[in-house]
Scaffold this motif. Sequence first.
Motif, PDB file in Angstrom:
ATOM      1  N   ALA A  73       4.120  -0.266  -0.299  1.00  0.00           N
ATOM      2  CA  ALA A  73       4.695  -0.182  -1.492  1.00  0.00           C
ATOM      3  C   ALA A  73       5.442   1.193  -1.501  1.00  0.00           C
ATOM      4  O   ALA A  73       6.392   1.602  -2.031  1.00  0.00           O
ATOM      5  N   SER A  74       4.929   2.237  -0.713  1.00  0.00           N
ATOM      6  CA  SER A  74       5.705   3.516  -0.472  1.00  0.00           C
ATOM      7  C   SER A  74       5.223   4.085   0.892  1.00  0.00           C
ATOM      8  O   SER A  74       4.082   3.846   1.283  1.00  0.00           O
ATOM      9  N   GLN A 130      -0.541  14.025  -3.570  1.00  0.00           N
ATOM     10  CA  GLN A 130       0.004  12.754  -3.516  1.00  0.00           C
ATOM     11  C   GLN A 130      -1.071  11.764  -3.236  1.00  0.00           C
ATOM     12  O   GLN A 130      -1.779  11.911  -2.021  1.00  0.00           O
ATOM     13  N   THR A 183       5.217   7.892   2.928  1.00  0.00           N
ATOM     14  CA  THR A 183       5.794   9.092   2.882  1.00  0.00           C
ATOM     15  C   THR A 183       5.399   9.885   4.167  1.00  0.00           C
ATOM     16  O   THR A 183       4.382   9.671   4.733  1.00  0.00           O
ATOM     17  N   LYS A 186      12.002   3.238  -0.636  1.00  0.00           N
ATOM     18  CA  LYS A 186      10.411   3.476  -0.657  1.00  0.00           C
ATOM     19  C   LYS A 186       9.840   4.551   0.168  1.00  0.00           C
ATOM     20  O   LYS A 186       9.130   4.984   0.386  1.00  0.00           O
ATOM     21  N   LYS A 225       0.910  -1.231   0.025  1.00  0.00           N
ATOM     22  CA  LYS A 225      -0.054   0.148   0.072  1.00  0.00           C
ATOM     23  C   LYS A 225       0.809   1.230  -0.223  1.00  0.00           C
ATOM     24  O   LYS A 225       1.811   1.419   0.395  1.00  0.00           O
ATOM     25  N   ARG A 226       0.431   2.428  -0.523  1.00  0.00           N
ATOM     26  CA  ARG A 226       1.153   3.646  -0.465  1.00  0.00           C
ATOM     27  C   ARG A 226       0.251   4.310   0.802  1.00  0.00           C
ATOM     28  O   ARG A 226      -0.831   4.660   0.829  1.00  0.00           O
ATOM     29  N   PHE A 270      -2.830   8.262  -1.839  1.00  0.00           N
ATOM     30  CA  PHE A 270      -2.393   7.350  -0.847  1.00  0.00           C
ATOM     31  C   PHE A 270      -3.595   6.381  -0.865  1.00  0.00           C
ATOM     32  O   PHE A 270      -4.750   6.709  -1.148  1.00  0.00           O
ATOM     33  N   ASP A 271      -3.036   4.928  -0.187  1.00  0.00           N
ATOM     34  CA  ASP A 271      -4.130   4.006   0.164  1.00  0.00           C
ATOM     35  C   ASP A 271      -4.438   4.025   1.606  1.00  0.00           C
ATOM     36  O   ASP A 271      -5.708   3.665   1.772  1.00  0.00           O
TER      37      ASP A 271
END
Length: 499
Positions: free
Chosen positions: A160-161, A328, A163, A302, A137-138, A330-331
């Motif tokens: 997955a990333s 940006q 931030t 990541k 997941k982001r 996101f999930d």
Amino acid sequence: MGGTWYWNRYPEARFDSESYTYGYLFSKELFDDWEWQEHFAGQPEIERYLNHVVDRFDLRRHIQTGARVTSAVWDESSATWTTRAADGTEVRSQYLIAATGVLSLPFFPNVPGRETFKGESYHTGLWPSTPVDFTGKRVAVIGTGSSGVQLIPAIADDVASLTVYQRTPNWCTPLNNRPITPEEQADLRANFESIRHTLNTSQGGFLHTPHDRTAFDDSKEQRWAFFEKMWNSPGFSKLSSNYTDMMTNVAANEEWCEFMAEKIRGIVKDPETAEKLIPDHRYAQKRPPFVTGYYETFNNPKVSIVELKKTPIVQVTETGIETTAGLQEFDMIVWATGFDFGTGTLLRMGIRGKGGLPLREYWADGPITYLGLQCRNFPNFFFPGGPHGAAGNNPRYGGDQVEFITNAIVYVRDHGHDTIEVREAAEAEWNDMVNTTAAMSPFSEISYFYGTNIPGKPVRFLLNPAGRPKLLEMMAEVVANDYRAMELSRSSERATSTA
Ligand code: NAP
């Protein structure tokens, strides 16, 4: 069961005080029959411990969970409190004790669109008890206080990333956690009484040995060797065993910060990222977090940082977070944005004292307390672990207050009284002490200990700046003086005087 340790169940939530210094000390049997697995236990073990305590002392039958208190009102004529909960429960009692904690009301910033986000959204302080899957997941994490910096390394491999939205970087130092060895377990058991004695009499409620030197007693080389030792020492010893003038001598503090900045630059490979992670405040102006692999996480490709002071959040949209630099997607968004410290919960329970006075009104300009556990106009109401009490390892000063309250209640009963309320002069003395000595504390107004993280909250120091020894001394004085600091009365007397 578990209060704060139930709700803060995000990945890698754990103690940063040593487990055996944080647990209960009132029973040697309890201390003996619970073997903490790690020097700094993780949330699942803490929750198991608290359930064990509840069962061991047969407390479950006294506890009703899921009952959100909506009002608690003092009735002068019957000298009782009537407490109502949202589930319809109503209880009348002689005493009202709000053990609601200082960090129990999670704070969500008022970011436009926060509720419109269509992905998953969590607050670290309200974490679900069902598993949260980060895989692929982001993820955005907002906030880099103690909660954020514990969570970030724990999830970085799965996402997955990741931030990280950082407004203020913190001075994070290694927790240096490890399993408790069988030899250490045996030592803990053999030394219970001396451990308890140290914990009950030490300044901050830790076992760490205080240092005996000021920073500039040593040469620079000796200082940096000592800082290395501090960096490798467990948890809060960076505060409690550091140079004795670390929190009062700006030059000493700045050199310790320089040492930590060098550590960050040594760990984080990308120099720009490293600089983003280096704070510009002094050590302990904000409550320092303790971490495992936090800075290393930023070497993971990541993981990235958004500096909110440069590009503030404009809004949350259905799909992500928009800053002044753009949107940006996101999930998942994790709000690690802290708590309404000290007074947050107490002011939201509809507490009303004498003449219907709301606590909210009495504390409109900030809390007014005695020993951080009682206040005028609210007889028979105690709040152990509340504002103005905190000084160091939370359960230790909270335990001091619980003992004080227990003895006060017994005293009231044994002397034929039924109410207890702090006298004006005693309350004024304690508040003057808090307000005049607040400047002695290393924490500054950038810390949530002043309430400045909550928009509109009065800026007041919310801890006990004189520390635990002063609290213990003043409590002992109250007892030695037969509770003269308190007004004690009997309902029969009150009835006569009213007549
Ligand atoms: P916190 O220390 O108050 O941190 C909240 C974070 O959210 C800060 O980085 C803050 O930035 C940020 N933030 C707040 N409002 C924001 C906004 N509008 N936009 C962007 N960022 C915002 O809260 P916490 O991390 O939950 O920790 C609170 C306390 O709980 C700790 O100090 C500690 O006492 C306790 N705790 C203990 C442990 C443990 O190890 N035992 C673990 C977690 C928590 P600013 O700094 O700029 O305000």
